[in-house]
Scaffold this active site. Structure first.
Site: not given
Length: 450
Positions: A262, A264-268, A288, A316, A388
């Site tokens: 999962c 987006a936005p791709g930080g991890k 995503d 998905d 989160c």
């Protein structure tokens, strides 16, 4: 109507933004970013704008409670209500701005936005507020309602936090939610290290400190990260300290094939990618459901110079069977869609939009994602499940239900590089917003044993 030649002050822009957030459902962070980009504001005006917008939204229930006795039985426009709430916010929470200045600026805004009748109405209300004072919270008989109004958190969430954490911890949590969010950065270890980044930030006259939460993180005390050369060069990226912990816990090897389910936005995704080596066979596949977010992930990876090990796919996570065979990955991250209550500092309107039923509906989706992705991890591999939010329904309850339905998995203790909460009794890790001043976050480790 506003004369287009009239200068839009920070307070005027704040009122416009509040009107859109409070009445049209705009997201505060996106709305503020648009306004700041569109208007050439001095630093002090930008700070005032941000303070007013976030402050009024954070304290909305409190401000409505204080305003109600002065407007009872009167029909007022949404923007006028927002203007009055903004004035009360400044009277009560901004010590450095004198009351007369707040009153004067608010009356000017009433005249600028409305007609003479509105100016007179706003003037009369503000003078009454200053003369009579604000209603004491002790007049509210119910303890739950009183806490809800005082800390501007819906009653159902107050009740839920008491049930899960106790009254004392609930107060700590909700008090912390109305504090400013930290501005933190992650060091891109693919390109640089903490010593070099610290030198650059120091030379740029930025005040910063080491993170207590994540190993490759710094917290900015003053300044704007996005303006630095290190950010423009991809050596650092903006990311909350707590959100870095999920990837820390994965203990990645350069040759790993990783799924970010999962993404987006791709930080991890890019945090994972920094640990991988294309020559060793390392790769992270990021999923995503939205095509435009795939482009965002790819752009993020390119900026941080890790695109050689990133492949982003529009899919998905519940449909991974369409693309992948069983046991395809050495490690999997499921940073699941959730209610986001750990992010309330950054998105203060979340608290008013969600219901308890939303949390249970999300739980179903979270379990569906886990069940779909589980067969794709290799034997002895670990699925890191994170959110989160700080609600048990989406965290430990999801983990326990998954384990009950999947005996081939066991729960392992979540480990971070700085050994956070090492004395805790649970194997999962919950970071509350009140613990370190970072976002609320949950991390768990599910090892496949069969």
């Amino acid at each position: 109507m506003t004369n287009s030649s009239q200068k839009k002050t920070a307070r005027y822009l704040a009122l416009e933004s509040l009107e859109k957030v409070l009445t049209s459902g705009a997201y505060s962070n996106l709305q503020l970013n648009q306004v700041i980009e569109k208007n050439n504001l001095a630093d002090n005006d930008r700070r005032l704008l941000t303070n007013l917008v976030y402050g009024v939204i954070q304290h909305r229930l409190t401000l409505e409670y204080w305003l109600e006795p002065f407007t009872k039985g009167k029909k007022i426009d949404d923007w006028v209500k927002a203007l009055l709430m903004m004035a009360i916010y400044q009277y009560h929470y901004l010590d450095k701005v004198p009351d007369w200045a707040v009153t004067d600026e608010s009356i000017k805004l009433a005249k600028q936005r409305g007609h003479e009748g509105i100016r007179k109405f706003v003037t009369a209300i503000l003078h009454r507020i200053l003369r009579e004072g604000l209603t004491d919270f002790n007049q509210i008989a119910s303890e739950t309602t009183r806490a809800s109004i005082e800390y501007s958190v819906p009653e159902w969430l107050i009740t839920e936090l008491i049930n899960q954490y106790g009254t004392e911890k609930m107060i700590e949590i909700v008090q912390s939610l109305n504090q400013p969010a930290n501005q933190s950065l992650r060091i891109n270890t693919r390109l640089t290290d903490k010593e070099e980044v610290s030198r650059q930030l120091y030379e740029a006259d930025l005040d910063f400190r080491d993170s207590q939460v994540a190993e490759n993180a710094l917290v900015l005390e003053h300044g704007v990260i996005a303006n630095t050369e290190a950010f423009k060069n991809g050596e650092i990226t903006i990311q909350d300290e707590s959100s870095m912990l999920a990837v820390e816990n994965m203990h990645l090897q350069p040759s790993f094939r990783v799924l970010d389910a999962c993404a987006a936005p791709g930080g991890k995704t890019v945090q994972i990618a920094a640990e991988l080596d294309a020559d060793a066979g390392g790769k992270v596949t990021a999923l995503d459901i939205h095509q435009h977010k795939i482009k965002l992930i790819e752009s993020n990876a390119k900026r941080l110079a890790v695109n050689d090990v990133v492949k982003a796919i529009d899919l998905d996570a519940r449909k991974v069977d369409e693309k992948f065979t069983d046991e395809s990955f050495d490690a999997i991250l499921i940073d699941a869609p959730c209610s986001g209550f750990g992010l309330i500092r950054r998105k203060p309107e979340i608290r008013y939009e969600k219901r308890l039923s939303d949390s249970y509906n999300l739980q179903k989706i979270q379990l569906e994602i886990l069940a779909a992705v589980a067969p794709k991890i290799k034997k002895n591999g670990i699925i890191t499940y994170s959110t989160c939010t700080i609600l048990r329904q989406e965290n430990d309850d999801v983990v326990n239900q998954f384990l009950a339905n999947h005996p081939e998995f066991t729960l392992e203790r979540t480990q971070t590089n700085l050994n956070l909460k090492d004395d805790r009794q649970s194997d999962t890790l919950t970071i509350l917003p009140s613990d370190y001043g970072s976002d609320g976050f949950f991390v768990s480790s599910l090892r496949r044993t069969m």
